[in-house]
Enzyme design. Sequence first.
Site, PDB file in Angstrom:
ATOM      1  N   ASN B  57       0.799  -1.223   0.000  1.00 54.15           N
ATOM      2  CA  ASN B  57       0.000   0.000   0.000  1.00 54.15           C
ATOM      3  C   ASN B  57       0.830   1.270   0.000  1.00 54.15           C
ATOM      4  OD1 ASN B  57      -2.979  -0.066   0.259  1.00 54.15           O
ATOM      5  ND2 ASN B  57      -2.481  -1.628   1.780  1.00 54.15           N
ATOM      6  N   GLN B 113     -14.517  -5.108   0.696  1.00 50.77           N
ATOM      7  CA  GLN B 113     -15.615  -4.202   0.363  1.00 50.77           C
ATOM      8  C   GLN B 113     -16.097  -4.637  -1.012  1.00 50.77           C
ATOM      9  OE1 GLN B 113     -12.855  -0.985   1.232  1.00 50.77           O
ATOM     10  NE2 GLN B 113     -14.331  -0.149   2.685  1.00 50.77           N
ATOM     11  N   GLY B 119     -18.446   0.263  -0.029  1.00 55.04           N
ATOM     12  CA  GLY B 119     -17.264   1.106   0.150  1.00 55.04           C
ATOM     13  C   GLY B 119     -16.116   0.795  -0.798  1.00 55.04           C
ATOM     14  N   GLN B 120     -16.361  -0.069  -1.785  1.00 64.38           N
ATOM     15  CA  GLN B 120     -15.288  -0.425  -2.725  1.00 64.38           C
ATOM     16  C   GLN B 120     -14.897   0.784  -3.571  1.00 64.38           C
ATOM     17  OE1 GLN B 120     -16.303  -3.020  -6.097  1.00 64.38           O
ATOM     18  NE2 GLN B 120     -14.598  -4.339  -5.539  1.00 64.38           N
ATOM     19  N   SER B 121     -13.583   1.011  -3.703  1.00 62.47           N
ATOM     20  CA  SER B 121     -13.121   2.180  -4.458  1.00 62.47           C
ATOM     21  C   SER B 121     -12.730   1.804  -5.883  1.00 62.47           C
ATOM     22  CB  SER B 121     -11.944   2.839  -3.738  1.00 62.47           C
ATOM     23  OG  SER B 121     -10.957   1.867  -3.453  1.00 62.47           O
ATOM     24  N   VAL B 122     -11.935   0.750  -6.038  1.00 58.04           N
ATOM     25  CA  VAL B 122     -11.533   0.285  -7.365  1.00 58.04           C
ATOM     26  C   VAL B 122     -12.377  -0.947  -7.698  1.00 58.04           C
ATOM     27  CG1 VAL B 122      -9.653  -0.792  -8.670  1.00 58.04           C
ATOM     28  CG2 VAL B 122      -9.175   1.149  -7.178  1.00 58.04           C
ATOM     29  N   HIS B 124     -12.361  -3.829  -8.666  1.00 58.67           N
ATOM     30  CA  HIS B 124     -11.551  -5.037  -8.860  1.00 58.67           C
ATOM     31  C   HIS B 124     -11.464  -5.676  -7.466  1.00 58.67           C
ATOM     32  CE1 HIS B 124      -7.613  -6.831 -10.773  1.00 58.67           C
ATOM     33  NE2 HIS B 124      -8.261  -7.716 -10.022  1.00 58.67           N
ATOM     34  N   HIS B 126     -10.676  -7.001  -4.068  1.00 58.52           N
ATOM     35  CA  HIS B 126      -9.425  -7.018  -3.297  1.00 58.52           C
ATOM     36  C   HIS B 126      -9.722  -7.204  -1.818  1.00 58.52           C
ATOM     37  CE1 HIS B 126     -10.612  -2.765  -3.839  1.00 58.52           C
ATOM     38  NE2 HIS B 126     -10.086  -2.518  -2.662  1.00 58.52           N
ATOM     39  N   HIS B 128      -8.392  -6.784   1.975  1.00 53.59           N
ATOM     40  CA  HIS B 128      -7.422  -6.107   2.843  1.00 53.59           C
ATOM     41  C   HIS B 128      -6.930  -7.087   3.900  1.00 53.59           C
ATOM     42  CE1 HIS B 128      -8.417  -1.871   1.736  1.00 53.59           C
ATOM     43  NE2 HIS B 128      -9.572  -2.415   1.400  1.00 53.59           N
TER      44      HIS B 128
END
Lengths: 217, 217
Positions: B57, B113, B119-122, B124, B126, B128
């Site tokens: 990150n 997410q 709350g997913q941003s991209v 794709h 993933h 955490h």
Amino acid sequence: MSGAALSKGPIFFGPFLVTSQVCGRHLFFSLTPFLVRMSPLSFLVFYITPLSFALVNLKPILPGHVLVSPRRCVPRVADLTPAETVDLFLTVRRIGRMVERVFGASSLNIAIQDGLDAGQSVPHVHAHLIPRRGADLDARGGTDAIYSMLDGDEGDLGRIHREMESEEKRATKMTPSNHRRSGFPAVDNDRRVARSEGEMTHEAEMLAREMEKEPED
Amino acid sequence: MSGAALSKGPIFFGPFLVTSQVCGRHLFFSLTPFLVRMSPLSFLVFYITPLSFALVNLKPILPGHVLVSPRRCVPRVADLTPAETVDLFLTVRRIGRMVERVFGASSLNIAIQDGLDAGQSVPHVHAHLIPRRGADLDARGGTDAIYSMLDGDEGDLGRIHREMESEEKRATKMTPSNHRRSGFPAVDNDRRVARSEGEMTHEAEMLAREMEKEPED
């Protein structure tokens, strides 16, 4: 991984016996009084695979919030065998699809508090699945407020026991509001309304039927 | 699932090309200038399996915070094939063990997410992985404060790009503190210190070596 081929035998969530007898894909909900005594929390469980099981919550953070666990009681994901890991996460994916469909959601939070220092309450691996909809938590701090609600109430079956006993004492003066889900629960666990055994049984039976409709992988 | 048998070919995280060439279990970090131009973010990736990959990150919530994704760019866990699901979560488990060991942690938060409204941003998939230690967030609101920090910075590679460009402009007057991890980052993303490409490269190389030591399942 299908839930069709099930071995029989008791299932524990942490120290709590949650099943006594299984048949086909889901539980016999009409357990005999003897089995009910042996397994007073069996009504929580709505799906069982050879290595995993799923249960409903006393106080869901949002409607459709359920838990998925391995049948073997181990605290950490790293304690799982590869076969258990595979079964658990294929079950998470399958149940996630189902709760998202049934609760009219558009997204899903998947969270594992893997160990005491990550906030785990019951030392038995469990994944939280929480169906999400647009703006469902806007009044409570926004999309990511969901996480602050994940503070350990989920697996407190001892508390479920105690609260159920209190509920039973109040049973004769039960009002309809005790049986109804209260929309979106408050952030603070203590303000979330504990559901009745009847409501949880009804939901578990409904989810067991919905899992029958869910396509195999 | 071993990372040993790798197919070659580019890997994207969302719209961003993050690898150009792989060899054995991990990347060639000494990419040619041409490949670096093709894949300016390849230094983030430290582990690749046939169907999954892991990356460090820009602004880890806590030391050792990494992401694990399927190689195929799909937004939802339900979009994954069973084989991709199995590979992803066996990889999550294996990398979780590694970061917990390497960062001296005792627990792990695992969070997905899964979809925009979660709350997913991209777009794709993933996961955490965040190594945890006792009382590591006591000064920031307690164990579960971790979740309020999961607000989308993780996968904002566009921002990583922009911040790296700013870092480059400051490179001639870089102080040692720009290169050092700042203990436990602040809750607010904007107060978390963006790491330099050098630091992230160093960490990704270190984690790639540590994955070599991690026993097979």
